[in-house]
Design a protein around this motif. Structure first.
Motif, PDB file in Angstrom:
ATOM      1  N   ARG A   1       3.826 -12.762   5.768  1.00 32.56           N
ATOM      2  CA  ARG A   1       3.984 -12.817   4.321  1.00 32.56           C
ATOM      3  C   ARG A   1       2.709 -12.367   3.615  1.00 32.56           C
ATOM      4  O   ARG A   1       2.744 -11.586   2.680  1.00 32.56           O
ATOM      5  CB  ARG A   1       4.280 -14.254   3.866  1.00 32.56           C
ATOM      6  N   LEU A   2       1.575 -12.877   4.109  1.00 32.85           N
ATOM      7  CA  LEU A   2       0.301 -12.511   3.495  1.00 32.85           C
ATOM      8  C   LEU A   2       0.018 -11.031   3.649  1.00 32.85           C
ATOM      9  O   LEU A   2      -0.388 -10.363   2.702  1.00 32.85           O
ATOM     10  CB  LEU A   2      -0.839 -13.320   4.139  1.00 32.85           C
TER      11      LEU A   2
ATOM     12  N   SER B   1       6.760 -15.577   8.997  1.00 33.34           N
ATOM     13  CA  SER B   1       5.519 -16.304   9.235  1.00 33.34           C
ATOM     14  C   SER B   1       4.554 -16.110   8.069  1.00 33.34           C
ATOM     15  O   SER B   1       4.635 -15.130   7.337  1.00 33.34           O
ATOM     16  CB  SER B   1       4.868 -15.797  10.529  1.00 33.34           C
ATOM     17  N   ILE B   2       3.638 -17.086   7.929  1.00 31.84           N
ATOM     18  CA  ILE B   2       2.643 -17.005   6.862  1.00 31.84           C
ATOM     19  C   ILE B   2       1.875 -15.701   6.963  1.00 31.84           C
ATOM     20  O   ILE B   2       1.647 -15.005   5.987  1.00 31.84           O
ATOM     21  CB  ILE B   2       1.643 -18.178   6.981  1.00 31.84           C
ATOM     22  N   PHE B   3       1.483 -15.344   8.201  1.00 34.57           N
ATOM     23  CA  PHE B   3       0.663 -14.157   8.377  1.00 34.57           C
ATOM     24  C   PHE B   3       1.379 -12.917   7.869  1.00 34.57           C
ATOM     25  O   PHE B   3       0.820 -12.117   7.129  1.00 34.57           O
ATOM     26  CB  PHE B   3       0.285 -13.983   9.853  1.00 34.57           C
TER      27      PHE B   3
END
Lengths: 513, 326
Positions: free
Chosen positions: A280-281, A276-278
């Motif tokens: 990854r960030l 997920s983007i979260f």
């Protein structure tokens, strides 16, 4: 297939010899110091204050290092990117730096004249002072975060690839099923190791602590031996350090529940979660913040060092040769001892992974000196003694890294090997060593780098023509030659990192194939 | 900077070579016998006179030298111990290992030297070293009232640190504790030894560092940097006098006596200023090196006798710790 009665599954006697040596060098030297004490007195209020400050800073430093290491280790374990392996090596650098060099690097960032305060002034905010408990903890986190990251990362990498595959196939929660049990097994040991390292902190605590409020037990020991020649008080304080460390190690051993959900096929893990983007960030953020915190001070050390390289005296060459020789010998000793102990297992491992960390190097050095001096001139064995002491100091780390791997290899492949009749040394050579190659390489790299950067007991034994690199660096600093000392520090950093990288690379080369 | 090139092979040998000539073993602190310290030149000068082998054994700092000697006791290989200061000599004399020096001389010291066991070989004044651009306080009270920041050393692990505690004790006596309490907010930090403190100062972590009045000479002469100075305090400056003593049980007594007498001669004293960056106890014939005339010279020299120093040190350190631990 029934095993022949009395067959040796794995050899136990080498481990017993190592335990005896560790006890001789830690408890034995303490007793040697006691035999030379003229008086027996109690502790003063200053000593008690030193004990409570020591405990406070060690608990805080260990807790913060471990907690901060979890997201970093998790991010490193599930992300693959260019330069990842070099980054992992560099992240380990602070741990192996000589204390004074690392402190100077930290101050270049956080000091009165450092980058942080320059930035704060630029935006019109007030200056902050690093000195005090915060500074001590900051420095200890700087030193030990890399260790915590590596220990926890090892934990992540030890989860069999099949389980991630299974979890992904079942859409099961990875954290509660796989990661939490692993953390439960790994964190207490990481915490205890760092707690023990911080327990014997001396120069960091004093320099950044801002004054006598930040007196540690190790400083009290130093004063007792060097200035008061109160050997009884030194031995007593050293015994208290041992007691605190054994309690800590015991608690960690008790809390660390071995993870027992069965064996995998010993392959590299591939992760399906964390896409997920979260996540990854957050992984990216964890890596960037940790890298900045650990690497910016190092870059400043390197920059200062480059300017001083021209001032480094020619004596650097023999000093480099001596340091490398000492590192080779002490690394070999460390690895032999750690393999012998890991294979043996049991309570001896707890003792050997705690006692050397808690030993006051001044007490060990003084005790050895008392034991050796009636027999022969200490200067003649300065380098062998240094190699042995460096091996002793690196042993706890090597054990922490290698013992779980050996245990796992035994657990996963032990029954099969025994049923095939692979026992004794053949078992160690054919089954265990290939399985622990990654851990062994990491442990060897750490031992080599620690030995390279450690002042050790050389100062107590050596004559001036036996300087090792760290001793030469301190002598340059002690005679106004700060530029030359920065240059020597850079060479030391390069050698330590190089030694670490070579060994670690060798280990990971095996692990990734 | 030039350095004599040591044969690498010699440096690599782990075992001391057996010497045919008599060997005089001198224990000293590491810095004295480093390749850029006074040791090598003094060794060459003395060996030219004595036809013997002079061997310096470096062991940490002055306090470490003494504790090594105490550990070895009567077994010691040392014939001479060089590098104790007057804060350590009472404890050293108490070991009973030292013999009377048999040397008396006229010294260029600001005080009378009467000790019969220990012979001085160099000396200096403790002082705060700062950049010339910083307004200098005239005494400890002005320093305490100012916003100036200083780095000092711990008296429990460092000889200059102990020197500062004795300095304030000598200058203020019963008021020492209140001086320390007022100084507390000026002290950036306390380091285990001189090197760390001096390093912090050079990095700009503080306006001044406790060192010696002779420190600016190093920057001026070796680095051609004349931006450093030392503050002169009107209550006077505590001195460090570094001494040597002869071990009673030496197996080469004549050689040891010869060395003790050699200390006050040109061959030893002329080496001191530019290698140990301290004042020689006997000014060499050609005077002090150019640059030393720029150093500040305190009007009043303060120094406790060895006995007073030993008696006062524990209480003075307690007062220091209590004031700073608030």
């Amino acid at each position: 297939m029934a095993q022949r009665a009395g067959a040796v599954i794995v050899p136990r006697w080498p481990g017993a010899i190592v335990i005896a040596l560790v006890l001789l060098l830690t408890v034995g030297t303490l007793i040697a110091v006691l035999t030379r004490a003229d008086t027996f007195g109690g502790l003063g209020s200053a000593d008690r204050a030193a004990i409570s400050f020591t405990l406070l800073q060690a608990v805080l430093s260990a807790a913060i290092s471990v907690i901060a290491a979890i997201p970093v280790a998790r991010a490193l374990s599930r992300r693959r990117f260019r330069g990842r392996s070099i980054l992992i090596t560099l992240l380990g650098a602070p741990f192996i730096l000589p204390v004074v060099v690392a402190v100077m690097g930290l101050l270049a960032v956080f000091g009165r004249n450092g980058l942080l305060n320059d930035a704060l002034t630029m935006i019109g905010a007030g200056r902050v002072s690093i000195y005090g408990l915060a500074g001590v903890v900051l420095a200890h986190v700087f030193f030990n975060l890399p260790l915590a990251v590596r220990m926890i990362l090892q934990g992540w990498q030890s989860i069999p690839a099949e389980r991630f595959r299974l979890a992904a196939a079942l859409d099961a929660p990875v954290f509660s099923l796989l990661e939490r049990p692993m953390l439960r097994a790994v964190l207490p040991g990481a915490f205890a190791s760092i707690f023990l390292i911080c327990l014997t902190s001396f120069a960091v605590a004093l320099i950044l602590g801002g004054g006598p409020k930040a007196t540690t037990v190790e400083l009290a020991i130093y004063q007792a031996i060097r200035f008061d020649f109160a050997l009884d008080r030194a031995a007593f304080l050293a015994a208290i350090q041992f007691a605190m460390s054994l309690v800590a190690a015991g608690i960690a051993w008790f809390l660390a529940v071995p993870d027992a959900s069965g064996a995998g096929l010993d392959r590299m893990a591939r992760r399906w979660d964390g896409a997920s983007i979260f996540s990854r960030l957050s992984d990216g953020l964890a890596i960037v913040v940790a890298a900045a915190f650990l690497i910016v001070p190092l870059v400043l050390v390197v920059l200062r060092g480059i300017g001083g390289l021209g001032d480094v005296p020619v004596q650097i060459w023999p000093a480099i040769v001596r340091s490398v020789l000492v590192a080779v010998v002490s690394t070999s000793l460390t690895i032999l001892a750690a393999v012998a102990l890991s294979v043996r297992g049991g309570r001896g491992v707890v003792v050997a992974s705690a006692l050397p960390l808690a030993a006051s190097s001044l007490v060990v050095g003084t005790g050895l000196f008392i034991m050796v001096q009636p027999i022969l001139n200490p200067a003649k064995i300065a380098l062998p003694v240094t190699a042995m002491m460096n091996a002793l100091m690196a042993l706890p780390f090597a054990l922490r890294i290698m013992e779980p791997a050996v245990t796992k290899a035994e657990r996963d492949f032990g029954r099969l090997s025994t049923s095939l009749g692979i026992v004794g040394w053949a078992r160690v050579r054919m089954v265990i060593l290939p399985r622990i190659r990654g851990s062994l390489g990491f442990a060897a790299g750490l031992a080599a780098a620690l030995s390279m950067g450690d002042l050790g007991v050389i100062a107590l034994f050596a004559t001036s023509d036996q300087q090792t690199l760290p001793l030469l660096m301190y002598q340059l600093m002690g005679s106004y030659r700060t530029d030359a000392a920065s240059g020597a520090a850079l060479i030391l950093l390069g050698l330590s990192l190089g030694a670490f990288w070579i060994c670690d690379k060798w280990g990971r080369h095996g692990a990734e194939n | 900077m030039k350095y004599s090139t040591l044969p690498l092979v010699a440096g690599l040998s782990f075992i001391a070579t057996g010497a045919i000539a008599d060997t005089l073993t001198v224990y000293t602190y590491d810095g004295f016998n480093s390749d850029w310290g006074p040791g090598p030149q003094i060794e060459a000068n003395f060996e030219a006179e004595c036809g013997c082998d002079l061997e310096f054994v470096g062991a940490g700092d002055g306090a470490a030298v003494l504790s090594r000697l105490r550990l070895e006791g009567d077994n010691t290989d040392a014939d001479i111990v060089l590098g104790l200061d007057t804060n350590l000599t009472a404890a050293a004399a108490e070991t009973g290992l030292f013999a009377a020096s048999g040397v008396s001389g006229e010294y260029d010291l600001p005080i009378d030297w009467t000790d019969e066991t220990f012979v001085p070989f160099d000396w200096g004044y403790f002082a705060f070293v700062a950049g010339k651009d910083v307004a200098a306080p005239a005494n400890f009270r002005e320093l305490a009232d100012s916003d100036l920041s200083i780095v000092i050393q711990d008296p429990r692990s460092s000889t200059p640190g102990l020197g500062l505690v004795m300095w304030i004790e000598a200058a203020y006596g019963d008021d020492a504790a209140s001086i320390w309490a007022d100084l507390a907010d000026n002290i950036v930090t306390v380091t285990p030894g001189w090197s760390e403190a001096y390093g912090l100062f050079l990095e700009g972590e503080a306006d001044a560092v406790l060192s010696y009045t002779t420190s600016p000479a190093y920057h001026l002469i070796a680095e051609e940097d004349d931006t450093k100075t030392s503050w002169t305090f009107d209550e006077g400056h505590y001195m460090q006098v570094e001494v040597a003593g002869k071990i009673a049980g030496t197996d080469v007594p004549e050689l040891a006596d010869q060395f003790m007498a050699f200390i006050a001669t040109e061959g030893f004293q002329s080496v001191i200023p530019l290698t140990n960056w301290m004042y020689p106890v006997v000014t060499p014939a050609e005077g002090l090196p150019a640059g030393f005339e720029t150093l500040s010279t305190p009007e009043t020299a303060l120094l406790f006798s060895a006995e007073d120093a030993a008696a006062k040190a524990p209480l003075a350190i307690d007062a220091w710790r209590n004031a700073l631990a608030q």
